[in-house]
Design an enzyme around this catalytic site. Structure first.
Site, mmCIF file in Angstrom:
data_model
loop_
_atom_site.group_PDB
_atom_site.id
_atom_site.type_symbol
_atom_site.label_atom_id
_atom_site.label_comp_id
_atom_site.label_asym_id
_atom_site.label_seq_id
_atom_site.Cartn_x
_atom_site.Cartn_y
_atom_site.Cartn_z
ATOM 1 N N ARG A 62 -0.842 7.137 -37.991
ATOM 2 C CA ARG A 62 0.005 8.313 -38.117
ATOM 3 C C ARG A 62 1.394 8.037 -37.537
ATOM 4 N NH1 ARG A 62 -3.411 13.019 -36.528
ATOM 5 N NH2 ARG A 62 -4.022 12.930 -38.697
ATOM 6 N N ASP A 63 1.433 7.203 -36.557
ATOM 7 C CA ASP A 63 2.684 6.929 -35.851
ATOM 8 C C ASP A 63 3.356 5.636 -36.272
ATOM 9 O OD1 ASP A 63 2.719 9.095 -34.213
ATOM 10 O OD2 ASP A 63 3.272 7.883 -32.475
ATOM 11 N N LEU A 64 2.629 4.902 -37.071
ATOM 12 C CA LEU A 64 3.029 3.527 -37.315
ATOM 13 C C LEU A 64 4.444 3.399 -37.864
ATOM 14 C CD1 LEU A 64 1.630 0.929 -36.881
ATOM 15 C CD2 LEU A 64 0.700 1.052 -39.181
ATOM 16 N N CYS A 67 7.121 4.026 -35.403
ATOM 17 C CA CYS A 67 7.328 2.846 -34.567
ATOM 18 C C CYS A 67 8.129 1.793 -35.327
ATOM 19 C CB CYS A 67 5.995 2.232 -34.137
ATOM 20 S SG CYS A 67 4.944 3.350 -33.220
#
Lengths: 106, 676
Positions: A62-64, A67
């Protein structure tokens, strides 16, 4: 639990669960995270500030791309600015298409 | 101007102005007004047959950078700056376009840095990826071999960061300097920093490189002090102007004064300077270090136990060897592996070997460091996607001389009768007698059976009064290793590693496995359990199980993280990817306990003899200026130690911690060009 004093609720629960079942709590006094763990930023990539995983972004997919786009973890996630501008193109929405994510060998 | 061009410009400027006149990186103080055209046309050397750019590497979005113009700044390095002359033709040919050379053969950047083979591979790959250097795989290999050898590390320099090359997972950098850790240990391990030597200018340029490529490093790590959270920055969503402004701010343009990274780099310039006495001595004394011949091997592999054997190195070319390993393990299995390797810069072995008929995946990498006497090699042999499966090994040159190298089951109970210990060594003479061995006070060598020149069985008796703890077992003129360990009983067992580490994988990304073993422990001289003086005795088979480590309210990690083999302690993590059956679609990550259980037949320790308090000496007169002579303290005669008479079958349990965490999406340490 001699040297390490639990200071929050979570730690107290861990401490309690130790002493309840084993007398070997000393063995489990947390050591340093293994080498290669990125710990200094908050939260770390592999471990959170408590040395565990419970406060990491989850699922990581979800955050990849955040990042990636923010280049926040250039050694762990391909960075959009310098090395891997097109990395996110192999996979549309990582939470669903995560199996298409590329591992990059710089 | 594209922000990315700014990035490149800074760096290019840094490359071309490395003169020692700059105490600080000029690029950081004032953005140079030079066009990014600093890359010479020569960079566009004729494309070779195979591009060495590693598969999967993306080349970034800057195209058409090369050939854009000629270097505008002073390009030739100052001949008065000490450097390592470049003598390799390929480097001359391929790197000269961007790295000018002076009459001493010094080339910018290249001559002022020395590093491990792995360090050089990172640099070369960046030249390909970022700076569009074009060379074939074969040329890349040759250049890497040259750089690792002629611009490499001396023995003690290599030893400092060897754990990085050995790809150790269980290693702590906690004792490193705090500022260094905080500035440089946040993204990659400090090992990467410790396996380099550079002059002061080069250390500073490293900062320029990081800021140019990863501008956030400034607030994340370099500046120190208050931390700004940049985790929600999205470069893609910014307009060109915003992006440019942001990057400039991150790079600290306009900021004055040195930051934490500057302090750290200043310190590194002293502790890891380019020119060191050891390097100078090596330049004078260097020769091809003769490695060929037979070496005895003793080692330990977590999960498999101790092993012994030998390896034969055969020289094929300068510093290059083939290897043939013959190993036998404590569990009765044996292995034969063949391979090859290179001894870089006189001391650093990098090899690769595999068993017959096995595929490439079975190949193990070897990272060994030769000692100053040229008689010992020590390091790690490993495989796995993360190099996580490995063994620690020690090699000793088998030159025919007698040496006692290891004891296979050297932990011996006190008291005991007729205990057989297996010795591993080399050159054991045929006429060995019990008197040739010396095992110290309280231990009697009753019989010797020589199996062959490398294996001897000793029969020992230990008296009830024998001192506990490790001691030497010596043989004739050989002092022997301090590997005979006397113990009265097993106090507890311990899980090793105490902090396991694993990464989910198997679908998009590789799994990182973990292995555990149980080790019997003695409480040591202080008679307290779990203290630093406790003595490891032996590893033992155990039954393994995972247990929940209750951390959060609805903790169910143990259901998802993976499985541990009940009989071997090998942990296999679950697959990567979100798990739809878990709360919040969590990954299969988590924190769990690893529990070992084993039964042992041990002595019951008799109760401690009562300590008879010695009569208290009269307290010295506090008012007296001179120390008062006190009567000698009369200690009570020590009570004779109680002899254990009862044995018991005891159940031992121990727990360790296992962290199963997320994958990484960049793998910097797949080294594919070293000539292994």
């Amino acid at each position: 639990m001699s040297q390490i004093v639990p200071i929050n609720r979570k730690a107290r629960r861990i401490a309690a669960s130790f002493t309840a079942s084993f007398g070997d709590a000393h063995a489990l006094a947390p050591q340093d995270p293994p080498l290669g763990c990125t710990t200094i930023f908050a939260p770390g990539w592999e471990v959170d500030s408590d040395g565990g995983t419970s406060n990491l972004c989850t699922p990581i997919e979800r955050d990849l791309y955040d990042c990636h786009h923010s280049c926040y973890w250039p050694a762990q996630v391909p960075d959009a600015l310098t090395n891997s501008a097109n990395w996110s193109q192999s996979c549309g929405a990582p939470v669903n298409d995560w199996s298409n994510i590329d591992l990059v060998f710089p | 101007m594209q922000p990315i061009a700014v990035a490149f410009l800074l760096v290019a400027f840094a490359v071309l102005t490395p003169g020692s006149a700059f105490g600080l990186t000029p690029a950081l103080q004032q953005p140079p007004a030079v066009a990014p055209a600093a890359v010479a046309p020569a960079a566009a050397t004729p494309p070779a047959a195979t591009d060495a750019r590693p598969e999967g590497a993306e080349s970034g979005r800057r195209g058409g950078r090369r050939g854009a113009g000629a270097p505008a700044v002073e390009a030739v390095p100052d001949p008065n700056r000490r450097g390592v002359p470049v003598t390799n033709e390929l480097i001359g040919k391929h790197c000269i376009g961007c790295h000018a050379r002076n009459e001493k053969g010094h080339m910018t950047r290249i001559s002022y840095e020395r590093k491990s083979p792995e360090g050089w591979e990172l640099t070369l790959k960046r030249m390909l990826r970022q700076h569009h250097l074009q060379v074939s795989q074969d040329e890349a290999r040759q250049m890497l071999a040259y750089l690792a050898n002629e611009h490499g590390l001396t023995r003690s320099e290599a030893a400092r960061g060897i754990y990085e090359s050995e790809r150790r997972v269980h290693w702590s950098e906690a004792s490193a300097d705090q500022e260094l850790r905080e500035s440089c240990g946040g993204c990659h391990s400090l090992g990467r920093v410790l396996s380099q030597q550079r002059d002061a200018t080069e250390w500073k340029l490293l900062k320029a490189m990081h800021l140019a490529f990863f501008p956030l490093a400034r607030s994340q790590a370099f500046r120190g002090g208050q931390r700004r959270d940049n985790s929600s920055v999205n470069f893609e969503a910014m307009s060109d102007a915003e992006r440019e402004e942001f990057i400039a701010r991150m790079r600290g343009e306009g900021d004055t004064g040195p930051d934490r990274a500057d302090r750290v780099l200043d310190a590194l310039a002293k502790s890891q300077d380019l020119m060191t006495p050891e390097w100078d001595a090596w330049q004078i004394e260097r020769r091809e270090v003769p490695l060929a011949g037979r070496w005895s091997v003793a080692g330990h592999e977590v999960g498999k136990g101790d092993f012994t054997g030998h390896v034969i190195f055969e020289r094929t070319a300068t510093d290059s060897f083939t290897s043939r390993w013959v190993l036998s393990y404590a569990d009765g299995t044996s292995a034969e592996r063949t391979g090859r390797g290179v001894l870089y810069a006189g001391y650093s072995w990098r090899g690769r070997s595999q068993s017959a008929g096995a595929d490439e995946a079975d190949a193990a990498k070897e990272v060994l460091l030769l000692d100053d006497t040229w008689n010992r090699l020590e390091g790690r042999v490993f495989h796995g996607a993360f190099g996580e499966i490995g063994a620690d090994v020690k090699l000793r040159r088998a030159d025919g001389s007698m040496a006692l190298l290891a004891l296979k089951n050297g932990a011996v109970e006190v008291p005991c009768q007729g205990r057989v210990v297996e010795l591993f060594g080399q050159g054991f003479p045929a006429d060995l007698k019990a008197e040739d061995f010396h095992a110290g006070r309280g231990v009697k060598v009753r019989a010797v059976e020589r199996r062959d020149a490398t294996c001897v069985l000793l029969t020992l008796d230990t008296e009830p009064t024998a001192d506990l703890g490790p001691r030497r077992l010596s043989l004739r003129t050989d002092p022997g290793p301090r590997a005979l360990v006397l113990y009265d009983t097993v106090d507890y067992i311990r899980v090793e590693p105490g902090d396991g580490f694993s990464r989910v994988g198997g679908v998009a990304l590789p799994k990182q496995f973990e292995r555990f073993e149980a080790r019997a422990m003695h409480r040591g001289p202080d008679k307290k359990l779990w203290t630093a003086d406790d003595v490891p005795l032996f590893t033992l088979p155990a039954r393994w199980k995972l247990e929940e480590m209750p951390v959060s309210e609805f903790d169910d990690d143990v259901k998802w993280v993976g499985t541990i083999a009940a009989d071997t302690g090998v942990f296999t993590p679950n697959i990567d990817g979100p798990n739809k059956e878990r709360r919040y679609f969590s990954n299969n990550i988590g924190d769990v306990y690893v529990r070992a259980e084993a039964e042992l037949d041990v002595w019951v320790r008799p109760p401690e003899p009562k300590v008879v308090a010695a009569p208290k000496a009269a307290a010295p007169d506090a008012a007296a200026a001179k120390p008062v002579e006190t009567a000698p303290v009369v200690a009570a005669p020590p009570a004779p130690p109680a002899v254990p008479t009862v044995r018991e079958k005891k159940l031992f349990r121990a727990r360790g911690h296992l962290l199963v965490t997320v994958p990484i999406y960049v793998q910097w340490d797949r080294y594919d060009w070293d000539s292994r």
